[in-house]
Design an enzyme around this catalytic site. Structure first.
Site: not given
Ligand SMILES: NC(=O)c1ccc[n+]([C@@H]2O[C@H](COP(=O)([O-])OP(=O)(O)OC[C@H]3O[C@@H](n4cnc5c(N)ncnc54)[C@H](OP(=O)(O)O)[C@@H]3O)[C@@H](O)[C@H]2O)c1
Length: 288
Positions: A109, A53
């Site tokens: 990861h 990231y």
């Molecule tokens: N280990 C891995 O391979 C892996 C892969 C993916 C993710 N991750 C981790 O998991 C975390 C979460 O996953 P993610 O970031 O991919 O997806 P997520 O948390 O499922 O979704 C994030 C998305 O939802 C939007 N959002 C957030 N709150 C909202 C709300 N209340 N209403 C409407 N939209 C909303 C955000 O936009 P805005 O930011 O514009 O609000 C962003 O576009 C990551 O940040 C990371 O730390 C790990």
């Protein structure tokens, strides 16, 4: 047990992890310190970053402005770079860049790299724990075959390094988990071993807004669809890691402790499908 924003899970390492985490994937490095600071002020005590990231330094900067001990910081080894020296040098870089003194949790990861590299990398993590650089270790995106292999590696390392405990303990695993990708097999594997299961993409990266089952529950409980999905994760005993860069969403996503999904509500979210929105290394063959 009543869930609160202060709920913590006890890890196999002996440390505790706050159940609600805050993700920073795709959060621009220049904006990360602000998001993390706002999250901590909103009550999150757990930040999830990764080498991938490119915002570990900014996370560290924000965390250092609060009480270090009160915030649980996770980072992850860069995918496709497994190896003994590589993991050692990445951990030193992470410590340097974050300025945190120790890392609460370091995860591999993704399993890519083949069996020998996975074993060497795990050994380097175990040594980092012994050196006091890292408190707990685990893996992300491992399928059941990779997890079984890791248990074999741990047994081998115990033999090679002088006995019980010398192979390390798996404290945490992280996978894409939400109602359209519940990964029951992996969750069951972890539950049997008291491994905490973190749910990434708990909001399905925003791809499922308007789904009738979630919309109905949002209306029933007077909450947003995002809050329903986060609450589902918490009630499953998972550790959700919602991400947002928007101040009001950062706050709202943590306001999930004033309502409860009933057993029937939870059941209605059993979709029976396996539709991930992120990558899926869990299905990678062991040789890859
Ligand atoms: N280990 C891995 O391979 C892996 C892969 C993916 C993710 N991750 C981790 O998991 C975390 C979460 O996953 P993610 O970031 O991919 O997806 P997520 O948390 O499922 O979704 C994030 C998305 O939802 C939007 N959002 C957030 N709150 C909202 C709300 N209340 N209403 C409407 N939209 C909303 C955000 O936009 P805005 O930011 O514009 O609000 C962003 O576009 C990551 O940040 C990371 O730390 C790990």
């Amino acid at each position: 047990m009543t869930l609160t924003i202060d709920t913590k899970l006890k890890l196999n390492s002996g440390y505790e992890i706050p159940q609600l985490g805050f993700g920073v994937y795709q959060t621009p490095p220049s904006d990360t310190a602000r998001c993390v600071s706002e999250a901590v002020k909103a009550g999150y005590a757990h930040i999830d970053s990764a080498a991938l990231y490119r915002n570990e330094g900014a996370c560290g900067q924000a965390i250092r402005s609060f009480s270090r001990q009160k915030i649980f910081f996770t980072t992850k080894i860069m995918p496709y770079t497994l190896g003994y020296e590589s993991v050692q040098s990445q951990i030193d870089r992470m410590l340097n860049e974050t300025g945190l003194g120790y890392l609460d949790l370091v995860l591999i990861h993704a399993p890519y790299g083949g069996s020998a590299k996975r074993k060497e990398s795990w050994k380097a993590l175990v040594e980092a724990v012994e050196a006091g650089k890292v408190r707990s270790v685990g893996v992300s995106n491992y399928g059941v075959a990779h997890l079984d292999e890791l248990e074999r590696h741990i047994a081998e390392l115990e033999e090679e390094r002088g006995g019980k405990g010398k192979g390390g303990v798996i404290s945490v695993g992280q996978w894409e988990i939400h109602p359209w990708c519940p990964r029951d097999d992996i969750v069951e594997w972890c539950k049997k071993r008291n491994i905490a299961v973190e749910a990434y993409c708990p909001l399905v990266q925003g791809n499922r807004w308007g789904e009738p089952i979630v919309k109905k529950l949002a209306e029933k409980h007077g909450k947003s669809e995002a809050q329903i999905l986060i609450r589902w994760s918490l009630q499953k005993g998972l550790v959700p890691l919602p991400k947002s860069v928007k101040s009001e969403r950062i706050v709202a996503n943590a306001q999930v402790y004033d309502f409860e999904l009933t057993e029937e509500d939870m059941k209605s979210l059993d979709t029976g499908v396996y539709e991930h929105v992120s990558w899926d290394p869990t299905t990678a063959p062991l040789k890859d």
